[in-house]
Design an enzyme around this catalytic site. Structure first.
Site, short mmCIF file in Angstrom:
data_model
loop_
_atom_site.label_atom_id
_atom_site.label_comp_id
_atom_site.label_asym_id
_atom_site.label_seq_id
_atom_site.Cartn_x
_atom_site.Cartn_y
_atom_site.Cartn_z
CD GLU A 84 -2.94 -1.06 2.35
OE1 GLU A 84 -4.13 -1.41 2.14
OE2 GLU A 84 -2.53 -0.68 3.46
CD GLU B 291 -4.56 -5.60 2.77
OE1 GLU B 291 -5.26 -4.76 3.39
OE2 GLU B 291 -3.33 -5.66 2.88
#
Length: 719
Positions: free
Chosen positions: A218, A301
């Site tokens: 991320e 995710e």
């Protein structure tokens, strides 16, 4: 004649080859998951082109991306995966948890690799026990589970310092984590030169289970440094080769994807987003950041629950709502990885922390990492969320799902009676001078080559009538303050003054101790977990500023490290060992004069024993810390983790059966504040998250209002 015979043989060979090719081609359609009408019109063209291109490679193991789909050994494949972290589950339970993940319907396991677990000290490598990554990966393969590996070097994961080893914070001058800083990249290179060759034989093309390897984590939510990301790709390719799929994960917004994506055909860009968001506009955006034909829709995710900090209400998400959001992805042939499938436990001191608007808005994570996942912290699957998610996966799985195992047995072993073993100050009196560091100013934990636990600071000041004012502008994370007279005139009695907390830092009044000479000032600082996400990841521990008494800087400090032992390691100095064996022999020679009678009872050690019958089955249990204050718990010298029932919400600590044994078991608590008046800890058979203030966070309040969740919640920072 010979020439004619050769032509005839060749003709027969090509006829047979065509038949074999057709027979091999037909099963491709049978294994394909259901597709919506939006995708079906070009299906036959895609399959024909893809299969023709690979007609000579049917015997080669290969996992690849083409035609906006994943392909496994020449056949379309849909990833239905879940995060399950080997470092949050005891090795004895790895197979149990993986089988439960298979029963949920998963075909892939995604896991991080925490650098700090494997290299706790520079050059000290740990790949045994709970850190035996290779054995975990081989077990996944044995159980026919593929693996998506996330080796960082930054992992977030609600794990201390986002997986970075704390010794990086002791390097001078400061290195810039998660950047193209040459000093940082040198450290990453050294780590990956150790890690990546270990996993190379386990890549899918080499016969192993690893189908994809993630670059960073991320990054688009953190920075914008393409040179850094490109350097990681180059390192990974150098060790893993050109065939393995490298991927990134970023929040499903244009801004995060622009910053976190590594452009080109070399790295696949996956997305994550808030559960409840419409996934398909985000998957459409994802396509813009992948090469044409290289963007299978993948939510890497998909949040099945959420994390919880101390002092908050335990995070819970509705099972049917979560399952419905999952179906929106699977019903149109999307791929997905559940975060988490099974959360596990932050054993020892490895829990992470978050911050808010500034670094003082500090929020440490619980010991439990249950995450409200479908497979609970203790492995239970008889719950609404597991059933709802399994029901949805079963509708779209290409294979029938295994049967669901029953919950593991849990036993309450009854009340455990403890006794006070030692007052911390008594132990510190007996410490050899070699363990004491002296400096003009307070020193951070990392500069003392300490990574976890507590750091004890001692100095002196001249007291005055009416008392004094103590100010510590920057303390990470929680400091208990004590005073005592330096001479024996007042008996050396230690008095508790108050606590300074990082998140509510306030001055403390120091009472006039009426000492004949100077007053001793003692400060016990707890490292409650390093920040793992956001701009304040560079999170040193201890006293990080000058200490002021009545506006004047206090100098001449003595410091004693109290690291205890952490997960998978035992340091040279272990106060638990001192409590068990050395304390009765402590020398009368004093370095810090005091008398511990009739004063504030913490911080102290308490020890209790409980027995499991030799003929009984050893099962999981929980210990209830209701009535106790704050501290850490050890069972049979295993660091279970932190407890803080007065702040909540976690009341009970999970004790897996492999930690226990038939016969006598030993429980040791390091209690910082006040013991349960009855000096009792109960062994019970269930979790309990009802302690403390139980105030819901803004995020959790939104979880309860599903009509607005998809519009207001940010993506990312769930792992």
């Amino acid at each position: 004649m010979a020439r004619k015979r050769t032509n005839k043989t060749t003709l027969i060979f090509f006829v047979l080859l065509s038949v074999v090719a057709f027979v091999a081609f037909v099963p491709v359609f049978a294994s394909l998951p259901s597709l919506s009408s939006d995708h079906s019109s070009d299906l036959h063209l895609h399959l024909r082109r893809h299969h023709t291109h690979r007609r000579d490679k049917t015997d080669v193991r290969k996992f690849e991306i083409a035609d906006d789909m994943f392909w496994k050994d020449g056949k379309p494949f849909r990833i239905i995966g879940g995060d399950l972290h080997y470092f949050r589950v005891l090795p004895e339970y790895w197979e149990d948890r993986l089988l439960r993940a298979k029963a949920l319907g998963l075909n892939t396991i995604q896991t991080y690799v925490p650098w700090n677990l494997h290299e706790p000290e520079p050059g000290k490598l740990v790949f045994e026990g709970i850190a035996d990554l290779v054995s975990f990966l081989k077990l996944c393969q044995k159980l026919d589970l593929l693996v998506m590996l996330r080796p960082g070097p930054y992992i977030c994961a609600e794990w201390d310092l986002g997986g970075f080893p704390a010794w990086l914070l002791a390097i001078e001058p400061d290195i810039r984590l998660r950047s193209s800083d040459p000093a940082y990249l040198k450290m990453v290179k050294g780590w990956w030169e150790i890690l990546l060759p270990k996993v190379f034989p386990l890549l899918y093309g080499s016969g192993g289970p690893i189908i994809m390897v993630q670059i960073e984590n991320e990054f688009g939510s953190y920075g914008d440094d393409k040179a850094y990301l490109s350097h990681l790709v180059k390192l990974a390719r150098g060790h893993l080769g050109e065939d393995i799929i490298l991927y990134t994960t970023d929040g499903g917004s244009r801004e995060t994807l622009e910053k976190g994506t590594i452009w080109g055909d070399d790295v696949f860009s996956a997305v994550d987003f808030t559960t409840g968001d419409d996934p398909w506009p985000i998957f459409k955006l994802q396509k813009e950041f992948n090469s044409p034909g290289k963007s299978p829709p993948l939510s890497s995710e998909f949040y099945t629950g959420w994390l919880t900090h101390w002092g908050e209400k335990i995070a819970r998400t509705d099972a049917d709502f979560t399952a419905a959001a999952l179906e929106k992805i699977l019903s149109r042939n999307g791929s997905v990885v559940l975060y988490m499938a099974h959360g596990g436990t932050n054993f020892g001191f490895y829990n992470g922390a978050n911050t808010g608007s500034d670094e003082s808005d500090y929020k440490p994570d619980l010991t439990s990492y249950d995450y409200d996942a479908p497979i609970t912290e203790s492995g239970d699957v008889d719950n609404a969320k597991f059933k709802a998610i399994r029901r949805v996966i079963g509708k779209y799985s290409a294979v029938s799902l295994p049967s669901v195992p029953s919950n593991n047995k849990k036993t309450g072993y009854g009340s455990i009676h403890l006794q006070k073993t030692a007052f911390l100050f008594d132990l510190l009196d007996g410490i050899d001078s070699a363990h004491i560091v002296e400096a003009e100013n307070p020193t951070a934990m990392e500069y003392l080559y300490q990574r976890f636990g507590f750091l004890f600071y001692a100095s002196e000041y001249a007291s005055k009538t009416g008392g004094s004012k103590l100010v510590i502008p920057k303390v990470h994370d929680r400091a208990q303050v004590f005073i005592s007279c330096s001479s024996k005139a007042n008996g050396g009695q230690v008095s508790y003054v108050g606590t300074i907390e990082r998140w509510s830092n306030q001055a403390i009044g120091l009472p006039d101790a009426k000492c004949v000479s100077n007053t001793s000032l003692f400060i016990l600082v707890e490292n409650m977990g390093r920040v793992n996400y956001g701009p304040y990841v560079f999170d040193r521990k201890g006293i990080l500023s000058s200490v002021y008494v009545d506006g004047r800087v206090l100098n001449r400090w003595k410091m004693i490290s109290i690291p205890f032992h952490n997960l998978n390691e035992v340091p040279k100095f272990n106060p638990i060992i001192h409590v068990a064996s050395e304390f009765p022999k402590v020398s009368a020679r004093k370095k810090l004069e005091h008398n511990s009678e009739n004063v504030f009872e913490g911080p102290s050690f308490y020890t209790g024993r409980f027995s499991i019958d030799e003929t009984s089955e050893v099962t999981d249990t929980y210990i209830s810390l209701k009535g106790w204050g704050k501290g850490i718990a050890f069972v049979n010298d295993f660091n279970i983790g932190r407890y803080w029932p007065t702040f909540g919400p976690q009341c009970n600590l999970y004790i897996p059966a492999p930690i226990l044994r038939r016969g006598e078991n030993v429980l040791v608590l390091f209690e910082l504040e006040s013991a349960n008046p009855k000096l009792v800890v109960d062994s019970v058979n269930q979790a309990d998250f009802t302690c403390g203030s139980r105030k819901p966070t803004a995020f959790q309040e939104l979880l309860n209002n599903r009509s607005i969740i998809s519009h207001l919640l940010p993506s990312g920072n769930g792992g």
